[in-house]
Design an enzyme around this catalytic site. Structure first.
Site, PDB file in Angstrom:
ATOM      1  CG  HIS A  31      -1.982   1.042   1.145  1.00  0.00           C
ATOM      2  ND1 HIS A  31      -1.780   2.326   1.594  1.00  0.00           N
ATOM      3  CD2 HIS A  31      -3.244   1.000   0.658  1.00  0.00           C
ATOM      4  CE1 HIS A  31      -2.882   3.032   1.395  1.00  0.00           C
ATOM      5  NE2 HIS A  31      -3.786   2.242   0.830  1.00  0.00           N
ATOM      6  CG  ASN A  81       0.783 -13.006  -6.685  1.00  0.00           C
ATOM      7  OD1 ASN A  81       0.589 -14.189  -6.889  1.00  0.00           O
ATOM      8  ND2 ASN A  81       0.384 -12.412  -5.579  1.00  0.00           N
ATOM      9  CE  LYS A  82      -3.463 -10.823  -5.918  1.00  0.00           C
ATOM     10  NZ  LYS A  82      -4.157  -9.607  -5.532  1.00  0.00           N
ATOM     11  CB  ALA A 151       0.726 -16.258  -4.036  1.00  0.00           C
TER      12      ALA A 151
END
Length: 151
Positions: A31, A81-82, A151
């Protein structure tokens, strides 16, 4: 877990410097409001894994992290990722990522490759990095490896 972390807790409670065996993982939040944590994390690491969400691409805090790593000359790889969020992704349990990628239908493979290409282009244009998928990387000194993951 207690037995594995006992040495770390003992080392942290000592007043004299000590060597912590193994690998210490510091997960800094992505963030944008956690800049100070990323700065501290980059000051402590010898090597880094920079995680980029394939669905969001490069964000300002990603560029910030890259600049911190470059400034400290910290070697790093990129975990993309993803990848399993690509449309119609078929999970292949316990399969290596290259095998999972190869088993996807044409539409899913096209979306995945398009997102990988967009990420590589953004890393070049916005961060000044030469990158390549880890299994296509012919020169690890010149190119930073990208490892697709779920993940």
């Amino acid at each position: 877990l207690n037995s594995r972390t006992k040495t770390i807790y003992q080392a942290l409670n000592q007043t004299q410097p000590s060597k912590i065996p193994g690998l210490l993982v510091i997960d800094t939040p992505g963030h944008e409001s956690f800049t100070n944590l990323r700065v501290r994390g980059s000051n402590l690491c010898d090597i880094a894994v920079l995680v980029i969400d394939i669905m969001h691409g490069l964000e300002p805090q990603t560029i910030e992290s890259i600049n911190l790593l470059k400034a400290k000359k910290t070697p790093f790889i990129i975990a993309l990722n993803k990848i399993d969020r690509c449309y119609k992704w078929k999970s292949v349990e316990d399969a290596p990522v290259r095998e999972s990628m190869a088993l996807q239908d044409e539409e899913t493979s096209h979306e995945l490759q398009s997102r990988i290409d967009e990420t590589i282009s953004a890393l070049t244009c916005e961060a000044g990095l030469n990158t390549a998928l880890y299994f296509k990387n012919k020169d690890f000194r010149k190119y930073i490896s990208i490892v697709p993951i779920s993940a």
